[in-house]
Design an enzyme around this catalytic site. Structure first.
Site, PDB file in Angstrom:
ATOM      1  N   LYS A 123       0.856  -1.188   0.000  1.00 50.93           N
ATOM      2  CA  LYS A 123       0.000   0.000   0.000  1.00 50.93           C
ATOM      3  C   LYS A 123       0.890   1.235   0.000  1.00 50.93           C
ATOM      4  O   LYS A 123       1.675   1.447   0.926  1.00 50.93           O
ATOM      5  CB  LYS A 123      -0.898  -0.007   1.229  1.00 50.93           C
ATOM      6  N   LYS A 143      -2.072  -1.524  -3.879  1.00 54.63           N
ATOM      7  CA  LYS A 143      -2.958  -0.364  -3.788  1.00 54.63           C
ATOM      8  C   LYS A 143      -2.143   0.920  -3.830  1.00 54.63           C
ATOM      9  O   LYS A 143      -1.135   1.001  -3.128  1.00 54.63           O
ATOM     10  CB  LYS A 143      -3.719  -0.447  -2.464  1.00 54.63           C
TER      11      LYS A 143
HETATM   12  C1  PBG Z   1      -6.963   3.257   5.630  1.00 55.70           C
HETATM   13  C2  PBG Z   1      -7.487   3.158   4.258  1.00 55.70           C
HETATM   14  C3  PBG Z   1      -7.395   4.107   3.256  1.00 55.70           C
HETATM   15  C4  PBG Z   1      -8.027   3.586   2.143  1.00 55.70           C
HETATM   16  C5  PBG Z   1      -8.482   2.320   2.473  1.00 55.70           C
HETATM   17  N1  PBG Z   1      -8.110   2.061   3.781  1.00 55.70           N
HETATM   18  C6  PBG Z   1      -6.906   5.496   3.262  1.00 55.70           C
HETATM   19  C7  PBG Z   1      -5.590   5.861   3.725  1.00 55.70           C
HETATM   20  O1  PBG Z   1      -4.655   5.074   3.823  1.00 55.70           O
HETATM   21  O2  PBG Z   1      -5.498   7.053   4.041  1.00 55.70           O
HETATM   22  C8  PBG Z   1      -8.158   4.292   0.832  1.00 55.70           C
HETATM   23  C9  PBG Z   1      -9.188   3.781  -0.077  1.00 55.70           C
HETATM   24  C10 PBG Z   1      -9.512   4.680  -1.206  1.00 55.70           C
HETATM   25  O3  PBG Z   1      -8.910   5.756  -1.419  1.00 55.70           O
HETATM   26  O4  PBG Z   1     -10.423   4.315  -1.956  1.00 55.70           O
HETATM   27  N2  PBG Z   1      -7.753   2.637   6.557  1.00 55.70           N
END
Ligand code: PBG
Length: 325
Positions: free
Chosen positions: A195, A248
């Site tokens: 991520k 991601k």
């Molecule tokens: C954190 C989380 C995020 C997303 C999913 N889980 C945001 C982040 O890391 O700030 C992003 C998902 C998206 O942008 O569609 N719990």
């Protein structure tokens, strides 16, 4: 052998021929549909930057799950917004917390759909970070305990899959251990393994009010220029017991999806995130591109890059379009 013996256009001549030789096919079962559940709303509240997506009260989640299921989607991924936030995200552990209640609702009303839950603290902490803050830093090892308890609580509520998105080191192993020690060895872990610290999460943070109040997520989420590191993260998660691994965001990271596909024989998910969705919606609204073609082309590219599962806010629309074809 070359032209004129070879003529690639021969197989592009008609729609039927093109379908016959099509290498990548999207199917509604490829999609996971993300659902936002909030204790701050009493009726579905549209999220401004994500047209077509709403924050739902717990009472509306089973209807959303049923709609997805009727379109052939096998799994929803739940994100929760609690009414109260604190320094340790304690609301996330409650038996009657927003996610726990939502899981229960969906599992009672639509038992055949799989329920995955986002496991993280950022939606529940008043500072907006994904872990416990000590000395102005997100403390990795202290956070593991809270994440494990949160995942366990989701499993107890009936979640089929828990999906840690916090990017702490060692969280998959800690969660696996907690689940196994409590009789949930069948609960699967879908890990947000690679991520990245991305500018594409903006609309999501608006939706759940999770933008960090100080600093950023650079000390835990991955640095966008790094590819080898993604493979290492994935490998570590697999060793710790991840069942499904994820890359991601998806679009700016198609190369990472492809490398992960080539390196690991496991189920690979890709998250087509909120900013990617919002850009498509804006492009369509301003007439730059046709929404259906743009969306299906993007989703196809993610699958072609190697993803088995695509987590996408387009899931319902795409499933409908695929049924029409
Ligand atoms: C954190 C989380 C995020 C997303 C999913 N889980 C945001 C982040 O890391 O700030 C992003 C998902 C998206 O942008 O569609 N719990």
């Amino acid at each position: 052998m070359n032209f004129p013996v070879n003529r690639p256009r021969r197989l592009r001549r008609t729609e039927t021929l093109r379908k016959l030789v099509q290498e990548t096919r999207l199917h509604p079962a490829d999609f996971i549909y993300p659902v936002f559940v909030s204790e701050l709303v009493t009726k579905p509240e549209p999220i401004k930057s994500m047209p077509g997506v709403s924050n739902l009260p717990v009472s509306s989640v089973s209807a959303a799950a049923r709609e997805a299921h009727q379109l052939g989607i096998q799994c929803v991924l739940l994100f929760g917004t609690p009414s109260k936030k604190d320094a340790t995200g304690s609301e996330s552990l409650k038996k009657d917390g927003v996610i726990q209640r939502a899981v229960h609702e969906i599992k009672s009303a639509v038992p055949d759909i799989l329920v995955a839950t986002d496991v993280c603290l950022c939606e529940y902490t008043d500072h907006g970070h994904c872990g416990i803050v000590r000395n102005n830093d997100v403390d990795n090892d202290v956070t593991l305990d809270v994440l494990s308890r949160q995942a366990l609580s989701h499993a107890e509520a009936g979640a089929d899959i828990v999906a840690p998105s916090d990017m702490m080191d060692g969280r998959v192993g800690a969660i696996r251990e907690a689940l196994d020690a409590n009789g949930f060895e069948q609960t699967a872990i879908m890990s947000y393994s690679a991520k990245y610290c991305s500018a594409f999460y903006g609309p999501f943070r608006e939706a759940v009010g999770s933008a960090p109040k100080f600093g950023d997520r650079k000390t835990y989420q991955m640095d966008p220029p790094n590819a080898r590191e993604a493979l290492r993260e994935i490998e570590m998660d697999l060793v710790e017991g991840a069942d499904i691994v994820m890359v991601k965001p998806a679009l700016a990271y198609l190369d990472i999806i492809r490398q992960a596909r080539d390196c690991f024989d496991v189920t690979l998910a890709a998250y087509n995130v909120s900013g990617e969705y919002a850009m498509v919606k804006q492009a369509a609204a301003s007439g730059i591109a046709e929404e259906k073609r743009l969306t299906l082309e993007i989703l196809t590219s993610i699958k072609r890059a190697g993803a088995d599962i695509i987590i996408t806010y387009h899931a319902l629309d795409a499933a409908k379009w695929l049924q029409e074809q």
